[in-house]
Write an enzyme that holds these catalytic residues in place. Sequence first.
Site, PDB file in Angstrom:
ATOM      1  N   MET A 197      -4.993  -4.634  -5.224  1.00  0.00           N
ATOM      2  CA  MET A 197      -4.019  -5.046  -4.760  1.00  0.00           C
ATOM      3  C   MET A 197      -4.187  -4.955  -3.058  1.00  0.00           C
ATOM      4  O   MET A 197      -3.023  -5.801  -2.823  1.00  0.00           O
ATOM      5  CB  MET A 197      -2.153  -4.538  -5.509  1.00  0.00           C
ATOM      6  CG  MET A 197      -2.180  -5.228  -6.462  1.00  0.00           C
ATOM      7  SD  MET A 197      -1.869  -7.028  -6.446  1.00  0.00           S
ATOM      8  CE  MET A 197      -0.546  -6.986  -5.127  1.00  0.00           C
ATOM      9  N   CYS A 198      -4.812  -3.685  -2.666  1.00  0.00           N
ATOM     10  CA  CYS A 198      -4.062  -3.627  -1.087  1.00  0.00           C
ATOM     11  C   CYS A 198      -5.249  -4.314  -0.811  1.00  0.00           C
ATOM     12  O   CYS A 198      -5.542  -5.085   0.229  1.00  0.00           O
ATOM     13  CB  CYS A 198      -4.324  -2.070  -0.639  1.00  0.00           C
ATOM     14  SG  CYS A 198      -5.718  -1.256  -1.509  1.00  0.00           S
ATOM     15  N   THR A 199      -6.664  -4.767  -1.290  1.00  0.00           N
ATOM     16  CA  THR A 199      -8.324  -5.384  -0.597  1.00  0.00           C
ATOM     17  C   THR A 199      -6.950  -7.187  -0.808  1.00  0.00           C
ATOM     18  O   THR A 199      -7.660  -8.127   0.043  1.00  0.00           O
ATOM     19  CB  THR A 199      -8.259  -5.350  -1.372  1.00  0.00           C
ATOM     20  OG1 THR A 199      -9.198  -4.745  -1.373  1.00  0.00           O
ATOM     21  CG2 THR A 199      -9.877  -5.856  -0.501  1.00  0.00           C
TER      22      THR A 199
ATOM     23  N   SER B 224      -4.368  -8.307   2.733  1.00  0.00           N
ATOM     24  CA  SER B 224      -4.561  -7.670   3.173  1.00  0.00           C
ATOM     25  C   SER B 224      -5.353  -8.363   3.985  1.00  0.00           C
ATOM     26  O   SER B 224      -5.372  -9.674   4.109  1.00  0.00           O
ATOM     27  CB  SER B 224      -4.407  -6.295   3.607  1.00  0.00           C
ATOM     28  OG  SER B 224      -4.723  -5.781   2.689  1.00  0.00           O
TER      29      SER B 224
ATOM     30  N   ASN C 206       0.711  -1.189  -0.284  1.00  0.00           N
ATOM     31  CA  ASN C 206       0.454  -0.323   0.224  1.00  0.00           C
ATOM     32  C   ASN C 206       1.085   1.481   0.478  1.00  0.00           C
ATOM     33  O   ASN C 206       0.281   2.332  -0.267  1.00  0.00           O
ATOM     34  CB  ASN C 206      -0.119  -0.363   1.446  1.00  0.00           C
ATOM     35  CG  ASN C 206      -1.974  -1.228   1.973  1.00  0.00           C
ATOM     36  OD1 ASN C 206      -2.553  -1.210   2.618  1.00  0.00           O
ATOM     37  ND2 ASN C 206      -2.603  -1.976  -0.174  1.00  0.00           N
TER      38      ASN C 206
END
Length: 414
Positions: free
Chosen positions: A198-200, A203, A69
């Site tokens: 990508m962040c979801t 994580s 992130n």
Amino acid sequence: MNSILNTYSPLSKETYNEYRGQIMIEALSIQKVLVIGAGGLGCEILKSLALSGIKEIHVIDLDTIDLTNLNRQFLFRMKDVGKYKAEVAAEFIMKRIPSCKVIPYTKKIQEFPISFYQEFSVIIAGLDNIEARRWINRVVIQMVQRDENDKVIDETRHYLIDGGTEGLNGQARVISPFETACYECTISQLPKQIQYQMCTIASTPRLPEHCIAYAYEILWPKQQPDLKLDKDNFDHMNWIYQKALERAQQFNIQGVTYKLTLGVVKNIIPAVASTNALIASICTVECIKLLTGNGSQLNNYLQWYGQNHQTGIGINVIQQERLEECTECSIQSLQIKVKRNDKLSVLLTLLPQDIELYCKGEILITNNNIRKQAFAHLLDKTFQELIDQKIIDENAQLKALDKNKTINLKVEYE
Ligand SMILES: [Zn+2]
């Protein structure tokens, strides 16, 4: 579109114009804004709101900060990896702009009662998935109340500003329930395949697609560094599918299939910081206009193309129309005659299956078997008892929501 300020302001036009600047500042400083999502787009929205003079911002995000992130979610630093996005973002903004209070929540949006959302005249969504957008769209529609002539009571209208980005492209819209197209009105226009950020993926996966994207984007390069993934090779795709299944089991997520794996792998777009900044700015401008009554609103859907085949770059505003048969915001009125000593459960026998009944924005009863029990204590009460206990009003405006439409129920007593 009626602005919120016009709704509340008793000032004459002359007085309003004379004190316009002062009123704008005041309007921004006394109202609260809710931001949903503290990811790439959410960080930008929070910053822009705070720098615009909003004094109280609430932010919901249940994700934690991942290493991936940091390149664009600029409120986060290396030391923050693993912490909640909403909390770190709130702390950062308050440190940088002490006059702004930011209140973070690390729960799912679905866990808040409707009364929570009623506190905000404007809700800005910086979300990365359709499911959550549909849910919050439904909430703003449910909050609207009508008078005895079936007219929307303006004070009960809450606005939803929805932003979204996909690589170099983005969009923003303003939803004024029962006035403009709602999210559901235009759902059929969405591209069949959906992109994920990508962040979801890295994580907190919540959907089967997130697990597949994780196997493809993160596990394959890590565990097969010398092998180029061939999207048409069964063995390669099966490897992705199996790894996605493992991750889905780990997070208790259902629905990973081989077919879905193929669909997701062929369609992933990276997040671009500049697109987030641009869309966040547009969302903030619309929010300021709503809060201050200054200027006319985006009507109602803006598309931004960072890359366009013909002109290279482009911006486009279109007016999306309300859908007559929208499953959320189309209205059907129904009059039902009951006796004052009839029990509330009578309504369930008169209405379609799988229905939820709302009063004053809160759920009252449901025909849905799974949720029915939680409301069972109300079913045995008579209409008179419910009126006496102030659970419903004398002239109860009930709203029934089934899978196909919203039905406004007028209950009349014989
Ligand atoms: Zn609609």
